[in-house]
Write a protein that holds these residues in place. Structure first.
Motif, PDB file in Angstrom:
ATOM      1  N   VAL A  86       0.850  -1.199   0.000  1.00 48.10           N
ATOM      2  CA  VAL A  86       0.000   0.000   0.000  1.00 48.10           C
ATOM      3  C   VAL A  86       0.881   1.243   0.000  1.00 48.10           C
ATOM      4  O   VAL A  86       1.861   1.339   0.732  1.00 48.10           O
ATOM      5  CB  VAL A  86      -0.967   0.016   1.204  1.00 48.10           C
ATOM      6  CG1 VAL A  86      -2.022  -1.069   1.040  1.00 48.10           C
ATOM      7  CG2 VAL A  86      -0.242  -0.164   2.540  1.00 48.10           C
ATOM      8  N   LEU A  87       0.495   2.208  -0.863  1.00 49.41           N
ATOM      9  CA  LEU A  87       1.266   3.431  -1.064  1.00 49.41           C
ATOM     10  C   LEU A  87       0.446   4.657  -0.712  1.00 49.41           C
ATOM     11  O   LEU A  87      -0.788   4.665  -0.876  1.00 49.41           O
ATOM     12  CB  LEU A  87       1.721   3.547  -2.527  1.00 49.41           C
ATOM     13  CG  LEU A  87       2.431   2.354  -3.166  1.00 49.41           C
ATOM     14  CD1 LEU A  87       2.767   2.680  -4.620  1.00 49.41           C
ATOM     15  CD2 LEU A  87       3.684   1.984  -2.389  1.00 49.41           C
ATOM     16  N   ASP A  88       1.149   5.733  -0.285  1.00 48.68           N
ATOM     17  CA  ASP A  88       0.473   7.012  -0.060  1.00 48.68           C
ATOM     18  C   ASP A  88       0.540   7.873  -1.314  1.00 48.68           C
ATOM     19  O   ASP A  88       0.916   7.393  -2.398  1.00 48.68           O
ATOM     20  CB  ASP A  88       1.067   7.728   1.155  1.00 48.68           C
ATOM     21  CG  ASP A  88       2.528   8.142   0.956  1.00 48.68           C
ATOM     22  OD1 ASP A  88       3.045   8.063  -0.181  1.00 48.68           O
ATOM     23  OD2 ASP A  88       3.171   8.544   1.952  1.00 48.68           O
ATOM     24  N   GLU A  89       0.199   9.145  -1.181  1.00 49.35           N
ATOM     25  CA  GLU A  89       0.149  10.038  -2.352  1.00 49.35           C
ATOM     26  C   GLU A  89       1.526  10.275  -2.960  1.00 49.35           C
ATOM     27  O   GLU A  89       1.641  10.716  -4.117  1.00 49.35           O
ATOM     28  CB  GLU A  89      -0.492  11.380  -1.978  1.00 49.35           C
ATOM     29  CG  GLU A  89       0.324  12.243  -1.025  1.00 49.35           C
ATOM     30  CD  GLU A  89       0.094  11.887   0.444  1.00 49.35           C
ATOM     31  OE1 GLU A  89       0.623  12.613   1.314  1.00 49.35           O
ATOM     32  OE2 GLU A  89      -0.622  10.896   0.718  1.00 49.35           O
ATOM     33  N   ASN A  90       2.592   9.978  -2.228  1.00 52.88           N
ATOM     34  CA  ASN A  90       3.954  10.131  -2.747  1.00 52.88           C
ATOM     35  C   ASN A  90       4.525   8.808  -3.267  1.00 52.88           C
ATOM     36  O   ASN A  90       5.726   8.713  -3.523  1.00 52.88           O
ATOM     37  CB  ASN A  90       4.864  10.687  -1.642  1.00 52.88           C
ATOM     38  CG  ASN A  90       4.425  12.053  -1.161  1.00 52.88           C
ATOM     39  OD1 ASN A  90       4.112  12.929  -1.973  1.00 52.88           O
ATOM     40  ND2 ASN A  90       4.373  12.240   0.148  1.00 52.88           N
ATOM     41  N   ASN A  91       3.656   7.817  -3.400  1.00 57.63           N
ATOM     42  CA  ASN A  91       4.061   6.463  -3.841  1.00 57.63           C
ATOM     43  C   ASN A  91       5.048   5.815  -2.876  1.00 57.63           C
ATOM     44  O   ASN A  91       5.900   5.018  -3.275  1.00 57.63           O
ATOM     45  CB  ASN A  91       4.649   6.496  -5.254  1.00 57.63           C
ATOM     46  CG  ASN A  91       3.621   6.883  -6.292  1.00 57.63           C
ATOM     47  OD1 ASN A  91       2.421   6.713  -6.079  1.00 57.63           O
ATOM     48  ND2 ASN A  91       4.083   7.409  -7.416  1.00 57.63           N
ATOM     49  N   THR A  92       4.900   6.165  -1.594  1.00 52.96           N
ATOM     50  CA  THR A  92       5.741   5.602  -0.550  1.00 52.96           C
ATOM     51  C   THR A  92       4.973   4.533   0.211  1.00 52.96           C
ATOM     52  O   THR A  92       3.824   4.771   0.621  1.00 52.96           O
ATOM     53  CB  THR A  92       6.178   6.704   0.433  1.00 52.96           C
ATOM     54  OG1 THR A  92       6.891   7.721  -0.283  1.00 52.96           O
ATOM     55  CG2 THR A  92       7.062   6.130   1.538  1.00 52.96           C
ATOM     56  N   PRO A  93       5.549   3.366   0.430  1.00 52.84           N
ATOM     57  CA  PRO A  93       4.863   2.344   1.231  1.00 52.84           C
ATOM     58  C   PRO A  93       4.609   2.843   2.646  1.00 52.84           C
ATOM     59  O   PRO A  93       5.504   3.408   3.285  1.00 52.84           O
ATOM     60  CB  PRO A  93       5.842   1.170   1.225  1.00 52.84           C
ATOM     61  CG  PRO A  93       6.690   1.380   0.013  1.00 52.84           C
ATOM     62  CD  PRO A  93       6.828   2.858  -0.120  1.00 52.84           C
ATOM     63  N   ILE A  94       3.386   2.637   3.138  1.00 53.86           N
ATOM     64  CA  ILE A  94       3.029   3.150   4.462  1.00 53.86           C
ATOM     65  C   ILE A  94       2.669   2.023   5.429  1.00 53.86           C
ATOM     66  O   ILE A  94       2.208   2.288   6.550  1.00 53.86           O
ATOM     67  CB  ILE A  94       1.867   4.158   4.379  1.00 53.86           C
ATOM     68  CG1 ILE A  94       0.675   3.556   3.627  1.00 53.86           C
ATOM     69  CG2 ILE A  94       2.324   5.445   3.721  1.00 53.86           C
ATOM     70  CD1 ILE A  94      -0.550   4.462   3.625  1.00 53.86           C
ATOM     71  N   TYR A  95       2.919   0.800   5.026  1.00 51.71           N
ATOM     72  CA  TYR A  95       2.696  -0.354   5.901  1.00 51.71           C
ATOM     73  C   TYR A  95       3.506  -1.510   5.345  1.00 51.71           C
ATOM     74  O   TYR A  95       3.698  -1.599   4.122  1.00 51.71           O
ATOM     75  CB  TYR A  95       1.201  -0.728   5.941  1.00 51.71           C
ATOM     76  CG  TYR A  95       0.826  -1.626   7.102  1.00 51.71           C
ATOM     77  CD1 TYR A  95       0.606  -1.098   8.363  1.00 51.71           C
ATOM     78  CD2 TYR A  95       0.693  -3.004   6.927  1.00 51.71           C
ATOM     79  CE1 TYR A  95       0.261  -1.913   9.441  1.00 51.71           C
ATOM     80  CE2 TYR A  95       0.363  -3.828   7.998  1.00 51.71           C
ATOM     81  CZ  TYR A  95       0.145  -3.277   9.254  1.00 51.71           C
ATOM     82  OH  TYR A  95      -0.194  -4.077  10.315  1.00 51.71           O
ATOM     83  N   PRO A  96       4.044  -2.377   6.204  1.00 44.56           N
ATOM     84  CA  PRO A  96       4.770  -3.531   5.662  1.00 44.56           C
ATOM     85  C   PRO A  96       3.893  -4.331   4.707  1.00 44.56           C
ATOM     86  O   PRO A  96       2.682  -4.452   4.911  1.00 44.56           O
ATOM     87  CB  PRO A  96       5.110  -4.344   6.917  1.00 44.56           C
ATOM     88  CG  PRO A  96       5.099  -3.355   8.032  1.00 44.56           C
ATOM     89  CD  PRO A  96       4.045  -2.358   7.685  1.00 44.56           C
ATOM     90  N   LYS A 146      -6.486   4.036  10.198  1.00 45.74           N
ATOM     91  CA  LYS A 146      -5.731   5.255   9.905  1.00 45.74           C
ATOM     92  C   LYS A 146      -4.773   5.037   8.733  1.00 45.74           C
ATOM     93  O   LYS A 146      -4.565   5.939   7.914  1.00 45.74           O
ATOM     94  CB  LYS A 146      -4.976   5.713  11.148  1.00 45.74           C
ATOM     95  CG  LYS A 146      -5.876   6.205  12.277  1.00 45.74           C
ATOM     96  CD  LYS A 146      -5.062   6.706  13.456  1.00 45.74           C
ATOM     97  CE  LYS A 146      -5.970   7.211  14.563  1.00 45.74           C
ATOM     98  NZ  LYS A 146      -5.192   7.686  15.761  1.00 45.74           N
ATOM     99  N   VAL A 147      -4.183   3.848   8.667  1.00 43.32           N
ATOM    100  CA  VAL A 147      -3.321   3.522   7.529  1.00 43.32           C
ATOM    101  C   VAL A 147      -4.158   3.447   6.255  1.00 43.32           C
ATOM    102  O   VAL A 147      -3.804   4.030   5.228  1.00 43.32           O
ATOM    103  CB  VAL A 147      -2.583   2.187   7.767  1.00 43.32           C
ATOM    104  CG1 VAL A 147      -1.836   1.765   6.504  1.00 43.32           C
ATOM    105  CG2 VAL A 147      -1.625   2.310   8.937  1.00 43.32           C
ATOM    106  N   TRP A 148      -5.279   2.741   6.320  1.00 43.29           N
ATOM    107  CA  TRP A 148      -6.121   2.586   5.138  1.00 43.29           C
ATOM    108  C   TRP A 148      -6.612   3.937   4.612  1.00 43.29           C
ATOM    109  O   TRP A 148      -6.705   4.144   3.400  1.00 43.29           O
ATOM    110  CB  TRP A 148      -7.307   1.668   5.429  1.00 43.29           C
ATOM    111  CG  TRP A 148      -8.213   1.503   4.234  1.00 43.29           C
ATOM    112  CD1 TRP A 148      -9.457   2.017   4.057  1.00 43.29           C
ATOM    113  CD2 TRP A 148      -7.888   0.835   3.006  1.00 43.29           C
ATOM    114  NE1 TRP A 148      -9.940   1.692   2.808  1.00 43.29           N
ATOM    115  CE2 TRP A 148      -8.996   0.968   2.149  1.00 43.29           C
ATOM    116  CE3 TRP A 148      -6.760   0.134   2.560  1.00 43.29           C
ATOM    117  CZ2 TRP A 148      -9.017   0.426   0.869  1.00 43.29           C
ATOM    118  CZ3 TRP A 148      -6.782  -0.409   1.279  1.00 43.29           C
ATOM    119  CH2 TRP A 148      -7.898  -0.260   0.454  1.00 43.29           C
ATOM    120  N   ALA A 149      -6.872   4.861   5.507  1.00 39.01           N
ATOM    121  CA  ALA A 149      -7.342   6.190   5.094  1.00 39.01           C
ATOM    122  C   ALA A 149      -6.302   6.925   4.269  1.00 39.01           C
ATOM    123  O   ALA A 149      -6.646   7.826   3.480  1.00 39.01           O
ATOM    124  CB  ALA A 149      -7.725   7.015   6.320  1.00 39.01           C
TER     125      ALA A 149
END
Length: 503
Positions: A86-96, A146-149
């Motif tokens: 899963v990635l955020d708006e910066n295409n950074t992984p935010i969870y293992p 919170k991660v999923w959001a």
């Protein structure tokens, strides 16, 4: 001279295979990494370790092959299926990344089947199991809201490497089929499934064919590894699909028997077939094609367990050296390889293995042969489902893995499957399929069939069924098939007792 690079992102290592456009191996490199198990049943990895492994492999190849930077034309991938990135708006992984072998999602699987039922089979060709991606998404929604959001895109592992090399986000149909979110016949994400589980279509990556180009290697990556020319990057395939291509599984009359830790039986499928959940069914790396897959959870694993437990320090060669002195059927001794539960055709996590028919006349060689026969009988379960559902007979089967190295096992497979068995001259695994995709994408060959002729080679020696053995195995197999139903209730009670749940 032009090269193609196949990158195989496995569960415990990343392998790179560099091949010439004519289909010869130039070099192979690999890098290992660990799996994190923060809780019982959890299996995770941080995507950064995949990038570090890829960088190590690219560095070693560039240092060894002098013209790598000027002759590399194309790159493609194979990779572990199902694992959720899963990635955020910066295409950074935010969870293992939650891996395919993570089993925390039993509750979510029940929810999926409760809400979708047979409709899930109609759309995806599969039932919900802990390994698939959709249950992992539901777990994240429930346990890490919170991660999923913050999630803007979900990806599969190999596609994260595609993002690293090109800056673009895609996935292809063979990996997407393993998410339980793909309408595999329509070749599109299923809005019905996504809506049912409150998943925005916006988080799903763009879909392309496995042979589709997803971009070119960025300037920054080229500079880092001394690459001077433009290098095309192609989507690639899920590991099983890429492995199927890498052994030449591009014809409905050909099947694949793979005897690794688990055992896999695969068949090429030209159109969608509903196996009622008895087999896995996925899109192939071959455009507009599919493959079905049955799984024996403990194939090589059963043999390894037997060696470690009863082998008295013997190696495999010594332990199996006299199985050819034992008659077909192991003199009335049967083994079921259900030591970690079973997948096809039972989907039963609480069934357990057994030796049936032990007598005072049996010696270790009988047990050795019974273990081998039991593994093949379990694999035959999958083959029989494929043949009965399609009304076809395999012309021959390609055997790979540990079994293909042993002539006694090869003959046993020919007799139990009643099918001619062939094997590869050299096994390169899913990475070879990735190379083949890149070779086709670069235009080195006009069709995947032509790529297969150049890249896939079989040994001249084949193993044909022996009529007398076939007849005897047919009798014993019909008895062997009864062991599951005869031991199911006992196994479940014993598992419940061992877990402290027996009332």
């Amino acid at each position: 001279m032009s090269y193609v690079l196949g990158i195989d992102l496995g569960t415990s290592s990343l392998k790179g295979i560099l091949m010439s456009q004519e289909g010869s191996v130039v070099t192979t490199k690999s890098a290992n990494y660990d799996i994190d198990n923060p809780k019982q049943g959890f299996s995770e990895q941080k995507p950064v370790i995949w990038v570090e492994a890829l960088e190590k492999v690219l560095t070693e190849i560039s240092q060894e092959v002098s013209d790598f930077g000027t002759a590399l034309s194309g790159i493609s991938f194979s990779g572990q299926m199902h694992s959720l990135v899963v990635l955020d708006e910066n295409n950074t992984p935010i969870y293992p990344a939650i891996l395919w072998n993570d089993v925390r999602t039993s509750k979510q699987c029940q929810e999926i089947m409760s809400k979708m039922g047979d409709r899930l089979l109609e759309i995806t060709g599969n039932i919900a199991l802990e390994g698939f991606t959709l249950p992992k998404i539901l777990w994240l929604q429930e346990n890490e809201p919170k991660v999923w959001a913050r999630v803007k895109k979900i990806m599969l592992p190999k596609d994260y490497l595609g993002l690293y090399l090109t800056g673009n986000i895609h996935t292809e149909f063979s990996d997407a089929a393993g998410t339980l979110l793909l309408d595999i016949e329509k070749h599109e994400w299923s809005k019905e499934i996504a809506d049912t589980f409150n998943i925005s279509m916006e988080v799903l990556p763009e879909l392309v064919e496995s042979v589709g180009q997803i971009g070119t290697v960025t300037t920054g990556i080229k500079d880092k590894f001394g690459i001077q020319n433009e290098v095309k990057v192609f989507a690639g395939g899920a590991d099983n699909a890429a492995a199927a291509l890498g052994v030449g599984l591009i014809d409905e009359e050909i099947g694949l028997i793979s005897m690794g830790t688990s055992g896999v039986v695969s068949s090429f499928e030209s159109k969608f077939t509903n196996y009622d959940g008895k087999l896995h069914f996925f899109n192939h790396t071959v455009p507009q094609a599919y493959y079905s897959m049955g799984v024996t959870l403990a194939a090589g694993n059963s043999l390894n367990w037997y060696k470690e437990t009863f082998g008295q320090g013997k190696g495999f060669s010594e332990l199996l050296s006299d199985v050819n002195t034992v008659p077909v059927g192991s003199s009335g001794l049967l083994f079921t390889p259900y030591i970690v539960g079973e997948r096809t055709p039972h989907f039963d996590s609480k069934i357990r293995g057994s030796f049936i028919g032990i007598s005072a006349t049996h010696e270790q060689r009988h047990f050795s042969r019974a273990v081998l026969e039991g593994i093949q009988f379990s694999l035959r379960d999958s083959k029989d489902i494929m043949e009965s559902a399609k009304g076809k007979t395999f012309k021959y089967l390609i055997s790979v893995g540990g079994g293909a190295q042993n002539p006694d096992i090869m003959q046993m497979q020919a007799d139990i499957f009643n099918t001619e068995m062939i094997r590869l001259t050299v096994e390169q695994g899913p990475g070879l399929g990735a190379c083949m995709i890149a070779a086709f994408g670069c235009g080195f060959y006009p069709t995947l069939e032509e790529v297969t002729k150049a890249f896939v080679h079989y040994q001249l020696e084949t193993f044909k069924p022996i009529a007398k053995n076939v007849a005897e195995y047919e009798k014993i197999y019909q008895i062997w098939k009864q062991v599951y139903s005869a031991t199911k209730n006992l196994s479940h009670q014993l598992v419940d007792f061992n877990d402290g749940n027996l009332k």
